[in-house]
Scaffold this motif. Structure first.
Motif, PDB file in Angstrom:
ATOM      1  N   PRO A   1       1.388 -92.687 -24.358  1.00  0.00           N
ATOM      2  CA  PRO A   1       0.227 -93.568 -24.569  1.00  0.00           C
ATOM      3  C   PRO A   1      -0.725 -93.528 -23.379  1.00  0.00           C
ATOM      4  CG  PRO A   1       2.279 -94.727 -25.004  1.00  0.00           C
ATOM      5  CD  PRO A   1       2.652 -93.415 -24.394  1.00  0.00           C
ATOM      6  N   LEU A   2      -1.972 -93.897 -23.632  1.00  0.00           N
ATOM      7  CA  LEU A   2      -3.000 -93.945 -22.595  1.00  0.00           C
ATOM      8  C   LEU A   2      -3.394 -95.387 -22.351  1.00  0.00           C
ATOM      9  CD1 LEU A   2      -5.244 -91.075 -23.968  1.00  0.00           C
ATOM     10  CD2 LEU A   2      -3.717 -90.933 -21.994  1.00  0.00           C
ATOM     11  N   LYS A   3      -3.798 -95.682 -21.108  1.00  0.00           N
ATOM     12  CA  LYS A   3      -4.328 -97.012 -20.799  1.00  0.00           C
ATOM     13  C   LYS A   3      -5.718 -96.844 -20.208  1.00  0.00           C
ATOM     14  CE  LYS A   3      -2.370 -97.370 -16.167  1.00  0.00           C
ATOM     15  NZ  LYS A   3      -1.518 -98.120 -15.278  1.00  0.00           N
ATOM     16  N   GLU A   4      -6.580 -97.805 -20.508  1.00  0.00           N
ATOM     17  CA  GLU A   4      -7.969 -97.743 -20.049  1.00  0.00           C
ATOM     18  C   GLU A   4      -8.085 -98.331 -18.648  1.00  0.00           C
ATOM     19  OE1 GLU A   4     -12.335 -98.629 -21.973  1.00  0.00           O
ATOM     20  OE2 GLU A   4     -10.615 -99.686 -22.751  1.00  0.00           O
ATOM     21  N   GLN A   5      -8.770 -97.601 -17.769  1.00  0.00           N
ATOM     22  CA  GLN A   5      -8.988 -98.064 -16.398  1.00  0.00           C
ATOM     23  C   GLN A   5     -10.359 -97.575 -15.949  1.00  0.00           C
ATOM     24  OE1 GLN A   5      -5.844 -96.996 -13.723  1.00  0.00           O
ATOM     25  NE2 GLN A   5      -7.011 -97.522 -11.933  1.00  0.00           N
ATOM     26  N   ASP A   6     -11.267 -98.502 -15.741  1.00  0.00           N
ATOM     27  CA  ASP A   6     -12.643 -98.180 -15.357  1.00  0.00           C
ATOM     28  C   ASP A   6     -13.266 -97.201 -16.357  1.00  0.00           C
ATOM     29  OD1 ASP A   6     -12.470 -99.860 -13.119  1.00  0.00           O
ATOM     30  OD2 ASP A   6     -11.584 -98.255 -11.931  1.00  0.00           O
ATOM     31  N   THR A   7     -13.616 -96.000 -15.914  1.00  0.00           N
ATOM     32  CA  THR A   7     -14.253 -95.019 -16.799  1.00  0.00           C
ATOM     33  C   THR A   7     -13.303 -93.882 -17.136  1.00  0.00           C
ATOM     34  OG1 THR A   7     -15.146 -93.808 -14.912  1.00  0.00           O
ATOM     35  CG2 THR A   7     -16.542 -95.527 -15.871  1.00  0.00           C
ATOM     36  N   GLU A   8     -12.000 -94.175 -17.127  1.00  0.00           N
ATOM     37  CA  GLU A   8     -10.998 -93.150 -17.415  1.00  0.00           C
ATOM     38  C   GLU A   8      -9.910 -93.705 -18.325  1.00  0.00           C
ATOM     39  OE1 GLU A   8     -10.747 -90.376 -13.505  1.00  0.00           O
ATOM     40  OE2 GLU A   8      -9.701 -92.290 -13.363  1.00  0.00           O
TER      41      GLU A   8
ATOM     42  N   GLY B   1       0.687 -88.525 -15.797  1.00  0.00           N
ATOM     43  CA  GLY B   1      -0.282 -89.310 -15.045  1.00  0.00           C
ATOM     44  C   GLY B   1      -1.696 -88.770 -15.016  1.00  0.00           C
ATOM     45  N   LEU B   2      -2.041 -87.825 -15.889  1.00  0.00           N
ATOM     46  CA  LEU B   2      -3.397 -87.288 -15.909  1.00  0.00           C
ATOM     47  C   LEU B   2      -4.407 -88.382 -16.240  1.00  0.00           C
ATOM     48  CD1 LEU B   2      -2.839 -83.903 -17.774  1.00  0.00           C
ATOM     49  CD2 LEU B   2      -3.279 -84.220 -15.345  1.00  0.00           C
ATOM     50  N   ALA B   3      -5.610 -88.254 -15.703  1.00  0.00           N
ATOM     51  CA  ALA B   3      -6.686 -89.214 -15.953  1.00  0.00           C
ATOM     52  C   ALA B   3      -7.820 -88.487 -16.672  1.00  0.00           C
ATOM     53  CB  ALA B   3      -7.186 -89.794 -14.640  1.00  0.00           C
ATOM     54  N   TYR B   4      -8.110 -88.930 -17.883  1.00  0.00           N
ATOM     55  CA  TYR B   4      -9.133 -88.308 -18.723  1.00  0.00           C
ATOM     56  C   TYR B   4     -10.425 -89.112 -18.641  1.00  0.00           C
ATOM     57  CZ  TYR B   4      -5.119 -85.853 -20.576  1.00  0.00           C
ATOM     58  OH  TYR B   4      -3.996 -85.089 -20.682  1.00  0.00           O
ATOM     59  N   PRO B   5     -11.572 -88.456 -18.460  1.00  0.00           N
ATOM     60  CA  PRO B   5     -12.839 -89.188 -18.365  1.00  0.00           C
ATOM     61  C   PRO B   5     -13.295 -89.731 -19.716  1.00  0.00           C
ATOM     62  CG  PRO B   5     -13.241 -86.822 -18.334  1.00  0.00           C
ATOM     63  CD  PRO B   5     -11.753 -87.002 -18.323  1.00  0.00           C
ATOM     64  N   VAL B   6     -14.063 -90.813 -19.647  1.00  0.00           N
ATOM     65  CA  VAL B   6     -14.733 -91.369 -20.829  1.00  0.00           C
ATOM     66  C   VAL B   6     -16.223 -91.260 -20.538  1.00  0.00           C
ATOM     67  CG1 VAL B   6     -15.106 -93.389 -22.278  1.00  0.00           C
ATOM     68  CG2 VAL B   6     -12.830 -92.943 -21.308  1.00  0.00           C
ATOM     69  N   ARG B   7     -16.924 -90.445 -21.321  1.00  0.00           N
ATOM     70  CA  ARG B   7     -18.354 -90.223 -21.112  1.00  0.00           C
ATOM     71  C   ARG B   7     -19.146 -90.783 -22.288  1.00  0.00           C
ATOM     72  NH1 ARG B   7     -16.843 -84.329 -19.641  1.00  0.00           N
ATOM     73  NH2 ARG B   7     -16.198 -84.599 -17.480  1.00  0.00           N
ATOM     74  N   ASP B   8     -20.057 -91.677 -21.992  1.00  0.00           N
ATOM     75  CA  ASP B   8     -20.891 -92.325 -23.025  1.00  0.00           C
ATOM     76  C   ASP B   8     -20.034 -92.948 -24.118  1.00  0.00           C
ATOM     77  OD1 ASP B   8     -23.288 -91.568 -21.736  1.00  0.00           O
ATOM     78  OD2 ASP B   8     -23.194 -89.586 -22.683  1.00  0.00           O
ATOM     79  N   GLY B   9     -18.903 -93.535 -23.723  1.00  0.00           N
ATOM     80  CA  GLY B   9     -18.026 -94.206 -24.668  1.00  0.00           C
ATOM     81  C   GLY B   9     -17.130 -93.281 -25.463  1.00  0.00           C
ATOM     82  N   ILE B  10     -17.126 -91.982 -25.130  1.00  0.00           N
ATOM     83  CA  ILE B  10     -16.324 -91.005 -25.866  1.00  0.00           C
ATOM     84  C   ILE B  10     -15.256 -90.429 -24.942  1.00  0.00           C
ATOM     85  CG2 ILE B  10     -16.364 -88.807 -27.114  1.00  0.00           C
ATOM     86  CD1 ILE B  10     -19.363 -89.460 -27.701  1.00  0.00           C
ATOM     87  N   PRO B  11     -13.972 -90.614 -25.278  1.00  0.00           N
ATOM     88  CA  PRO B  11     -12.907 -90.040 -24.450  1.00  0.00           C
ATOM     89  C   PRO B  11     -12.923 -88.511 -24.516  1.00  0.00           C
ATOM     90  CG  PRO B  11     -12.038 -91.673 -25.985  1.00  0.00           C
ATOM     91  CD  PRO B  11     -13.452 -91.412 -26.369  1.00  0.00           C
ATOM     92  N   VAL B  12     -12.833 -87.869 -23.356  1.00  0.00           N
ATOM     93  CA  VAL B  12     -12.784 -86.414 -23.278  1.00  0.00           C
ATOM     94  C   VAL B  12     -11.322 -86.037 -23.024  1.00  0.00           C
ATOM     95  CG1 VAL B  12     -13.638 -84.362 -22.097  1.00  0.00           C
ATOM     96  CG2 VAL B  12     -15.119 -86.363 -22.349  1.00  0.00           C
ATOM     97  N   LEU B  13     -10.590 -85.806 -24.107  1.00  0.00           N
ATOM     98  CA  LEU B  13      -9.156 -85.562 -24.012  1.00  0.00           C
ATOM     99  C   LEU B  13      -8.847 -84.070 -23.935  1.00  0.00           C
ATOM    100  CD1 LEU B  13      -7.853 -88.292 -26.468  1.00  0.00           C
ATOM    101  CD2 LEU B  13      -8.038 -88.371 -23.978  1.00  0.00           C
ATOM    102  N   LEU B  14      -9.388 -83.439 -22.915  1.00  0.00           N
ATOM    103  CA  LEU B  14      -9.138 -82.029 -22.647  1.00  0.00           C
ATOM    104  C   LEU B  14      -8.377 -81.936 -21.332  1.00  0.00           C
ATOM    105  CD1 LEU B  14     -12.692 -80.635 -23.440  1.00  0.00           C
ATOM    106  CD2 LEU B  14     -10.673 -80.508 -24.894  1.00  0.00           C
TER     107      LEU B  14
END
Length: 56
Positions: A19-26, A35-48
């Protein structure tokens, strides 16, 4: 910007499927060995995995 309600419940880390947890913009993977941190850009998660930040 918080993610849409319910979206976080269905998202998982593409690398380890934890599972993922939201923290700031990631979105942070909760997997012990990942423990990878995925960015969220313009409200869209970038799960790459290539776009993810390694844990500190």
């Amino acid at each position: 910007m918080p993610l849409e309600a319910g979206l976080l419940e269905i998202l998982a880390c593409p690398a380890c499927h934890a599972p993922l947890k939201e923290q700031d913009t990631e979105l942070i993977c909760t997997g012990e060995d990942c423990g990878l941190a995925y960015p969220v850009r313009d409200g869209i998660p970038v799960l790459l995995v290539d776009e993810a930040r390694q844990p500190e």
